[in-house]
Design an enzyme around this catalytic site. Sequence first.
Site, PDB file in Angstrom:
ATOM      1  N   ASP A  16       2.572  10.841 -23.863  1.00  0.00           N
ATOM      2  CA  ASP A  16       4.002  10.455 -24.844  1.00  0.00           C
ATOM      3  C   ASP A  16       4.618  11.719 -25.049  1.00  0.00           C
ATOM      4  OD1 ASP A  16       5.844   9.131 -24.945  1.00  0.00           O
ATOM      5  OD2 ASP A  16       5.348   7.516 -26.949  1.00  0.00           O
ATOM      6  N   GLY A  19      10.450  13.355 -22.653  1.00  0.00           N
ATOM      7  CA  GLY A  19      11.360  12.912 -22.213  1.00  0.00           C
ATOM      8  C   GLY A  19      12.135  13.932 -23.430  1.00  0.00           C
ATOM      9  N   ARG A  29      14.818  14.294 -18.571  1.00  0.00           N
ATOM     10  CA  ARG A  29      13.838  13.437 -18.378  1.00  0.00           C
ATOM     11  C   ARG A  29      12.334  14.318 -17.717  1.00  0.00           C
ATOM     12  NH1 ARG A  29      12.778   9.809 -21.718  1.00  0.00           N
ATOM     13  NH2 ARG A  29      10.793   8.847 -20.571  1.00  0.00           N
ATOM     14  N   SER A  61       2.828   3.279 -16.458  1.00  0.00           N
ATOM     15  CA  SER A  61       1.779   2.222 -16.462  1.00  0.00           C
ATOM     16  C   SER A  61       2.669   0.900 -15.739  1.00  0.00           C
ATOM     17  CB  SER A  61       2.252   2.088 -18.139  1.00  0.00           C
ATOM     18  OG  SER A  61       3.625   1.565 -18.816  1.00  0.00           O
ATOM     19  N   ASN A  64       6.151   1.354 -17.039  1.00  0.00           N
ATOM     20  CA  ASN A  64       6.631   1.857 -16.611  1.00  0.00           C
ATOM     21  C   ASN A  64       7.774   1.695 -15.185  1.00  0.00           C
ATOM     22  OD1 ASN A  64       4.754   4.578 -17.283  1.00  0.00           O
ATOM     23  ND2 ASN A  64       6.392   3.746 -18.756  1.00  0.00           N
ATOM     24  N   TRP A  65       8.333   0.463 -14.079  1.00  0.00           N
ATOM     25  CA  TRP A  65       8.467   0.739 -13.837  1.00  0.00           C
ATOM     26  C   TRP A  65      10.085  -0.369 -13.593  1.00  0.00           C
ATOM     27  CZ3 TRP A  65       7.399   1.474  -8.303  1.00  0.00           C
ATOM     28  CH2 TRP A  65       5.383   1.566  -8.536  1.00  0.00           C
ATOM     29  N   ARG A 186       1.210   2.901 -31.533  1.00  0.00           N
ATOM     30  CA  ARG A 186       0.458   1.812 -30.545  1.00  0.00           C
ATOM     31  C   ARG A 186      -0.096   2.063 -29.072  1.00  0.00           C
ATOM     32  NH1 ARG A 186       6.795   1.722 -30.756  1.00  0.00           N
ATOM     33  NH2 ARG A 186       6.973   2.406 -28.887  1.00  0.00           N
ATOM     34  N   ILE A 187      -0.477   0.636 -28.512  1.00  0.00           N
ATOM     35  CA  ILE A 187      -1.799   1.278 -27.611  1.00  0.00           C
ATOM     36  C   ILE A 187      -0.731   0.739 -26.536  1.00  0.00           C
ATOM     37  CG2 ILE A 187      -3.443   0.574 -26.792  1.00  0.00           C
ATOM     38  CD1 ILE A 187      -4.984   1.259 -29.104  1.00  0.00           C
TER      39      ILE A 187
HETATM   40  C1  FPP Z   1       5.707   9.108 -21.553  1.00  0.00           C
HETATM   41  O1  FPP Z   1       6.807  10.351 -21.804  1.00  0.00           O
HETATM   42  C2  FPP Z   1       4.820   9.434 -20.225  1.00  0.00           C
HETATM   43  C3  FPP Z   1       4.681   9.430 -19.012  1.00  0.00           C
HETATM   44  C4  FPP Z   1       5.338   7.824 -18.620  1.00  0.00           C
HETATM   45  C5  FPP Z   1       4.152  10.018 -18.292  1.00  0.00           C
HETATM   46  C6  FPP Z   1       3.072  11.063 -18.180  1.00  0.00           C
HETATM   47  C7  FPP Z   1       3.109  11.445 -17.073  1.00  0.00           C
HETATM   48  C8  FPP Z   1       2.873  13.054 -16.143  1.00  0.00           C
HETATM   49  C9  FPP Z   1       2.640  13.759 -18.181  1.00  0.00           C
HETATM   50  C10 FPP Z   1       2.451  13.222 -14.856  1.00  0.00           C
HETATM   51  C11 FPP Z   1       0.993  12.808 -14.387  1.00  0.00           C
HETATM   52  C12 FPP Z   1       1.511  13.314 -13.765  1.00  0.00           C
HETATM   53  C13 FPP Z   1       0.173  13.527 -12.435  1.00  0.00           C
HETATM   54  C14 FPP Z   1      -0.007  14.117 -11.428  1.00  0.00           C
HETATM   55  C15 FPP Z   1      -1.285  12.205 -12.946  1.00  0.00           C
HETATM   56  P1  FPP Z   1       8.338   9.162 -21.919  1.00  0.00           P
HETATM   57  O2  FPP Z   1       8.765   9.832 -21.309  1.00  0.00           O
HETATM   58  O3  FPP Z   1       8.073   7.702 -22.275  1.00  0.00           O
HETATM   59  O4  FPP Z   1       8.750  10.605 -23.413  1.00  0.00           O
HETATM   60  P2  FPP Z   1       9.984   9.874 -24.042  1.00  0.00           P
HETATM   61  O5  FPP Z   1       8.606   8.493 -24.803  1.00  0.00           O
HETATM   62  O6  FPP Z   1       9.899  11.125 -25.111  1.00  0.00           O
HETATM   63  O7  FPP Z   1      10.750   9.031 -23.684  1.00  0.00           O
END
Ligand code: FPP
Length: 243
Positions: A16, A19, A29, A61, A64-65, A186-187
């Site tokens: 996490d 962004g 992001r 997840s 995430n959609w 959190r999980i």
């Molecule tokens: C959470 O950060 C991250 C994600 C939802 C995506 C994680 C994906 C990758 C690291 C790329 C994976 C790629 C491959 C090839 C497996 P966030 O966007 O929620 O960050 P924030 O909490 O700061 O907004």
Amino acid sequence: MDSQAAIPRHVAIVMDGNGRWARKRFMPRFFGHKAGVDSLVKTVLACADRGIEYLTVYAFSSENWKRPTEEVSGLMGLVLVAVAKYLTKLADRGVRIRIVGDRNQVSDKLRAAWEQAESLTRDNKRITLSVCFNYGGRWDIVQACRRAIVDGVPPDQLDEARLSRYMALSHAPDPDLLIRTGGEVRISNFLLWQAAYSELVFTDCLWPEFGDAELDAALAEFARRDRRFGGVKDSVPLEAKQA
Ligand code: FPP
């Protein structure tokens, strides 16, 4: 404690903070997700170097959609770019790749990239990287139950061990250590079944900044934990106490 015993066999990570990392740099992001891929590649190799046998990461997840369409399609595209850029390197370093999650909703192109990654690395034994994509812990429990029913498992024969064999991560032992970066505690629907006895480590470090120092700090914290799996420490049998 002997140091080898303190190394977890299986580490799981909620990656996490991509962004926020990008926003701190006045970048979109997507820039954070791109840096997140680099961080993932470094982390899987660092885990292999430390003797960790399984690394499981939460890449996308079931929830995430709900993100903006351009972010979702950006993440899908990023996977294709990441497979093209890093697959050979990971394959050469002995990494076995498994994709865990519902493949029905992803594009044919993405499914083909996953299949290529899995087939090219299927004989690798150094470390297994399971990428949870379009994955949710609740989805996993439901899909396992459905498959058990389809197989005709009678209800009175469905116990924890049997259901575990239907779970999406049945190729790995349960995670010993679950790390979440990005400061949230959190999980978030990750490995609900498998993390029942995982040690949890939360760090404020944003995922693109996660490196050797943060991994070693989490491993040191794990080594300090006293894992009892519901038992008690140094338990003395009742008869001995009464004697
Ligand atoms: C959470 O950060 C991250 C994600 C939802 C995506 C994680 C994906 C990758 C690291 C790329 C994976 C790629 C491959 C090839 C497996 P966030 O966007 O929620 O960050 P924030 O909490 O700061 O907004």
